[in-house]
Design a protein around this motif. Structure first.
Motif, short mmCIF file in Angstrom:
data_model
loop_
_atom_site.label_atom_id
_atom_site.label_comp_id
_atom_site.label_asym_id
_atom_site.label_seq_id
_atom_site.Cartn_x
_atom_site.Cartn_y
_atom_site.Cartn_z
N ALA A 60 -81.72 20.55 13.54
CA ALA A 60 -81.33 21.42 14.65
C ALA A 60 -82.56 21.77 15.48
CB ALA A 60 -80.68 22.70 14.13
N THR A 61 -82.29 22.34 16.65
CA THR A 61 -83.36 22.85 17.51
C THR A 61 -83.05 24.30 17.84
OG1 THR A 61 -83.70 20.67 18.52
CG2 THR A 61 -84.55 22.57 19.73
N ILE A 62 -84.07 25.14 17.69
CA ILE A 62 -83.96 26.56 18.01
C ILE A 62 -85.03 26.87 19.05
CG2 ILE A 62 -84.13 28.92 17.12
CD1 ILE A 62 -83.49 27.75 14.33
N SER A 63 -84.71 27.72 20.00
CA SER A 63 -85.69 28.10 21.01
C SER A 63 -85.77 29.62 21.09
CB SER A 63 -85.30 27.54 22.38
OG SER A 63 -86.24 27.95 23.35
N ILE A 64 -86.99 30.12 21.19
CA ILE A 64 -87.19 31.55 21.37
C ILE A 64 -86.65 31.98 22.73
CG2 ILE A 64 -88.95 33.35 21.59
CD1 ILE A 64 -88.53 32.33 18.72
N CYS A 65 -86.76 31.10 23.72
CA CYS A 65 -86.28 31.39 25.07
C CYS A 65 -85.35 30.27 25.52
CB CYS A 65 -87.45 31.52 26.03
SG CYS A 65 -86.94 31.74 27.74
N GLY A 66 -84.08 30.59 25.68
CA GLY A 66 -83.10 29.58 26.09
C GLY A 66 -83.39 28.98 27.44
N THR A 67 -83.99 29.75 28.33
CA THR A 67 -84.30 29.22 29.65
C THR A 67 -85.38 28.16 29.58
OG1 THR A 67 -83.73 31.34 30.65
CG2 THR A 67 -85.06 29.85 31.98
N LEU A 68 -86.46 28.46 28.88
CA LEU A 68 -87.58 27.52 28.80
C LEU A 68 -87.32 26.38 27.83
CD1 LEU A 68 -90.54 30.06 28.86
CD2 LEU A 68 -89.67 28.69 30.74
N GLY A 69 -86.55 26.63 26.79
CA GLY A 69 -86.29 25.60 25.79
C GLY A 69 -85.06 24.76 26.06
N GLY A 70 -84.31 25.10 27.09
CA GLY A 70 -83.05 24.44 27.37
C GLY A 70 -83.17 22.95 27.63
N TYR A 71 -84.21 22.53 28.34
CA TYR A 71 -84.37 21.11 28.66
C TYR A 71 -84.48 20.29 27.38
CZ TYR A 71 -86.40 16.68 30.07
OH TYR A 71 -86.64 15.34 30.23
N LEU A 72 -85.40 20.68 26.50
CA LEU A 72 -85.57 19.93 25.25
C LEU A 72 -84.36 20.08 24.34
CD1 LEU A 72 -89.30 20.56 24.28
CD2 LEU A 72 -88.24 18.39 24.85
N GLY A 73 -83.88 21.32 24.18
CA GLY A 73 -82.74 21.55 23.29
C GLY A 73 -81.50 20.80 23.72
#
Length: 98
Positions: A60-73
């Protein structure tokens, strides 16, 4: 992502991509995930090119910030089937302790 991340050689059910751009709380995140038998792979900016190339092998992929991590996730989920955990960030005392 389109030039570095490669198709998975082998899926690793214990590996979780952790997108955390400033590295806050790395020890705490590692401690929490280890209680579930998970190993965080901190990416951007803490991973090598080799580690980034294998992001598709994670469970899975988790991001602390959905805005900044959205591209990779979102890209990993769409292209390689790596689930992207989308959750609202906790805000305020109730969000963090409740």
């Amino acid at each position: 992502m389109t030039r570095i991340v490669k198709p998975p050689r082998k899926k690793r059910q214990e590996l979780v991509n952790m997108i955390n751009f400033n590295g806050s709380a790395r020890d705490y995140i590692t401690e929490i995930l280890s209680k579930f038998g998970l190993i965080p792979q901190f990416v951007v900016p803490f991973a090598t090119i080799e580690q980034i190339s294998r992001m598709s092998e994670a469970a899975a992929t988790i991001s602390i910030c959905g805005t900044l991590g959205g591209y990779l996730g979102n890209g990993l989920e769409q292209q390689y089937g790596v689930p992207y955990v989308k959750s609202i960030q906790p805000y305020g005392i109730a969000g963090v302790t409740g």
